[in-house]
Design an enzyme around this catalytic site. Structure first.
Site, PDB file in Angstrom:
ATOM      1  N   GLU B  60       0.819  -1.221   0.000  1.00 42.26           N
ATOM      2  CA  GLU B  60       0.000   0.000   0.000  1.00 42.26           C
ATOM      3  C   GLU B  60       0.847   1.263   0.000  1.00 42.26           C
ATOM      4  O   GLU B  60       0.520   2.237  -0.667  1.00 42.26           O
ATOM      5  CB  GLU B  60      -0.938   0.019   1.223  1.00 42.26           C
ATOM      6  CG  GLU B  60      -2.092  -0.971   1.150  1.00 42.26           C
ATOM      7  CD  GLU B  60      -1.720  -2.382   1.587  1.00 42.26           C
ATOM      8  OE1 GLU B  60      -0.535  -2.632   1.906  1.00 42.26           O
ATOM      9  OE2 GLU B  60      -2.619  -3.241   1.615  1.00 42.26           O
ATOM     10  N   HIS B 129     -11.044  -5.095   9.654  1.00 38.22           N
ATOM     11  CA  HIS B 129     -11.680  -4.743   8.378  1.00 38.22           C
ATOM     12  C   HIS B 129     -12.933  -3.893   8.572  1.00 38.22           C
ATOM     13  O   HIS B 129     -13.750  -3.825   7.661  1.00 38.22           O
ATOM     14  CB  HIS B 129     -12.093  -6.008   7.607  1.00 38.22           C
ATOM     15  CG  HIS B 129     -10.981  -6.736   6.926  1.00 38.22           C
ATOM     16  ND1 HIS B 129     -10.038  -7.451   7.608  1.00 38.22           N
ATOM     17  CD2 HIS B 129     -10.657  -6.841   5.618  1.00 38.22           C
ATOM     18  CE1 HIS B 129      -9.189  -8.000   6.744  1.00 38.22           C
ATOM     19  NE2 HIS B 129      -9.536  -7.639   5.536  1.00 38.22           N
TER      20      HIS B 129
END
Lengths: 328, 325
Positions: B60, B129
């Site tokens: 990322e 998440h």
């Protein structure tokens, strides 16, 4: 010292002239720091000049450059005026970043100098993106990033090497291995101290170069640039160099011996190269004096420019947080 | 007017942008062959090719930063991060580079990057998440933060975000992807203003993203009790549209904020502070907020539900504000 390379005399002297320009600029900056004219963090490049000069002379016009917080030399060689650099260190509106960046954040859109990045490893993925954009637009310009060996301990470096190799992007990774990440020696922070071996694991071609020798730096970079223009993806160059001064103006240098510093100074890039030019008959004492005088004059003119500079009005404090133009 | 889903509306926005401007490309983990974690980009690889629909490694930090570099280099990248939790790996380039570059360069470099990611809880995905961290990003000067809650915004916010010269982060609540309804193709979409989604007289309820549906459901229920609730959808979390908020509070004289972020230091806290600063004497009751409980979001359904703002809690808070608790 490398073998003599038959450069035209003017080019050979230009390499020396540019090393002197960086050296004198920074020596003056250190004095001005002592006088309180320059504040913040100031990281000097003294001892490493051969890297910026050799490498940047080998890059083409329009190639993008990303550097670190020790970037005065890179900015100067990419074509940022000494006046604008000095004014920036003074925090003046006439500075290359309007006084918003200071010593660590020199920027210049005209010459495609993308900083001046004070995050270790932060510039590497930016260069990957710049190279990607260039390739997607069908251009042939390269993206070069300069960073210290300490950056190779950062995840950003591993990710960037992987991405550049995976997508075969023309990124020139220029590692200035001056042996110390601030005050931490390479062997105290990275298990694999053979940086080329580390990088080759990412399938990025890597080469180690004597970073105290401006000719060696120039030649190695020129070859890497040629290779990259032939479409072979990224390249990594390790320039073995040394900084003669402390990490920053606040560093008491407790981590290294004076003897070690003195030993490296004997290999200083400026006096070894001027000796080489003299031996080759390309320079005499008068010629050297002339280059010195030229560099000093440029520095003093930059100081005068910065002294005469203006302060950004405080009413403009909030400008350039967002771009003024408004979208629908 | 067409019947569609939030997911398809997002995809249509992407498709339009890719077709309109050759500088636009999408990159992120699994956006290509897999079709996107939430199937948003499904089919786009076949349509636009591997150059413009780029699968990235699991890294990322570097692909977000490469997006910034590509934006600086003249492209218009849309970078997808699977979920807001993973965006923390890219906090450095987002905060230290994207948000600061324009200012640090004295106005020389804008960063026309668009970053999309899923946010929020409600799908039993547990703590790594499910978090709502858009409020953190809304703290940072230099970034623009969007939260599309409707089909029109899901489709329409992307293009103005790409036209914007500054970095824009779009947070898509993960429970909205399956939202189905009728999309008004003629609706005007900007990325500057809040919208009144339901008019009312007695109370201003401010919310955004995944909580909009709950807020509207609560308003509907309260209407049956004779309480008229005005529901404002923030849409843009930074910079905030104070004018729309204040105009509503001046009419209703009461404020309730619903925010899926944690209560301490939340966006809800900022909104209440602003309304108190600008309209303290116009309020008839202390402002109130319904936020997530201060716990990492749990997996078990009943615990997850208990951790998040829900319709009964919103209804109760509204009644309390009107002295009908």
């Amino acid at each position: 010292m490398s073998l003599p390379v038959p450069y035209p005399a003017e080019f050979a002297r230009q390499l020396l002239r540019d090393m002197l320009r960086i050296r004198r600029l920074e020596e003056r900056a250190a004095e001005l720091y002592g006088e309180g004219k320059i504040r913040g963090f100031l990281h000097l490049y003294i001892g490493q000049e051969a890297v910026a000069v050799g490498a940047l002379h080998a890059l083409g016009p329009g190639d993008a450059v990303v550097a670190t917080y020790r970037e005065h030399g890179h900015a100067l060689l990419q074509g940022v005026s000494m006046n604008a650099i000095m004014a920036e260190m003074y925090g003046r509106r006439e500075g290359c970043s309007r006084g918003r960046g200071g010593s660590m954040h020199l920027f210049d859109a005209r010459t495609r100098f993308f900083g001046g990045n004070a995050i270790v490893g932060g510039g590497l993925p930016l260069a990957v993106g710049l190279a990607l954009a260039e390739r997607m637009q069908g251009g042939t310009r390269l993206a070069a990033c300069f960073f210290g060996e300490g950056a190779l301990a950062e995840g950003a470096a591993a990710e960037s090497l992987n991405l550049a190799a995976l997508w075969q992007l023309p990124v020139l990774f220029c590692c200035e291995n001056n042996l110390y990440a601030m005050g931490t020696a390479l062997a105290r922070s990275q298990a694999q101290t053979d940086l080329c071996a580390k990088v080759q694991a990412f399938k990025v071609p890597a080469r180690s170069v004597d970073g105290m020798d401006v000719v060696a730096v120039y030649e190695a970079t020129r070859m890497a640039v040629e290779q990259m223009h032939a479409g072979h993806g990224p390249c990594f160059l390790e320039f073995r160099t040394y900084r003669f001064r402390a990490h920053s103006m606040f560093d008491p240098e407790l981590y290294r011996d004076k003897a070690e510093v003195e030993a490296w100074k004997k290999r200083g890039p400026i006096h070894t190269y001027s000796a080489q030019l003299k031996a080759q008959g390309l320079l005499d004492e008068t010629g050297l004096d002339a280059l010195e005088a030229e560099a000093s004059a440029e520095v003093e003119a930059a100081v005068a420019f910065a002294e005469a500079g203006s302060l950004e009005p405080v009413e403009d404090l909030l400008r350039d947080v967002y771009t003024p133009e408004r979208t629908p | 007017m067409i019947r569609t889903t939030y997911r398809e509306a997002l995809r249509e926005g992407l498709r339009e942008a890719l077709a309109r401007d050759p500088r636009v490309f999408l990159m992120g983990e699994d956006v290509g062959r897999y079709g996107g974690t939430y199937a948003v980009s499904k089919g786009l690889l076949e349509e636009f090719g591997e150059q413009r629909i780029r699968d990235t490694p699991l890294s990322e930090l570097s692909f977000v930063a490469a997006g910034i570099g590509a934006a600086l280099g003249g492209m218009r990248p849309i970078v997808e991060v699977m979920t807001v939790n993973f965006s923390l790996l890219a906090l450095d380039p987002l905060m230290n580079t994207a948000a600061t570059l324009r200012h640090m360069s004295g106005g020389q470099f804008s960063v026309p990057l668009v970053l999309r990611m899923a946010t929020g809880a409600g799908r039993q995905l547990a703590a790594q998440h499910s978090h709502s961290l858009e409020g953190w990003y809304a703290h940072i000067p230099g970034l623009k933060i969007l939260a599309p809650a409707t089909l029109e915004d899901a489709r329409g916010m992307l293009w103005p975000a790409l036209q914007d010269p500054d970095p824009v982060l779009i947070f898509e609540h993960s429970t909205l992807y399956n939202l189905e309804g009728v999309l008004d193709e003629g609706a005007a979409v900007d990325i500057h203003s809040a919208r009144v989604r339901r008019e009312g007289r007695d109370l201003t309820l401010v919310t955004y993203g995944g909580s909009l549906g709950k807020a509207l459901a609560a308003a509907g229920q309260l209407a049956g009790e004779g309480i008229s609730v005005e529901v404002i959808d923030l849409r843009v979390l930074h910079p905030l549209d104070d004018a729309t908020l204040m105009a509503s509070v001046r009419r209703t004289r009461r404020l309730l904020v619903v925010d899926e972020g944690w209560r301490s230091g939340s966006l809800a806290a900022e909104i209440i502070a602003r309304v108190v600063e600008q309209g303290f004497y116009e309020l008839d009751a202390p402002p109130a907020r319904v936020c997530s409980q201060e716990v990492p979001v749990p997996y078990a359904k009943h615990l997850e539900e208990a951790a998040l703002p829900q319709v009964p809690g919103i209804v109760a808070a509204a009644r309390e504000l009107l002295g009908r608790g």
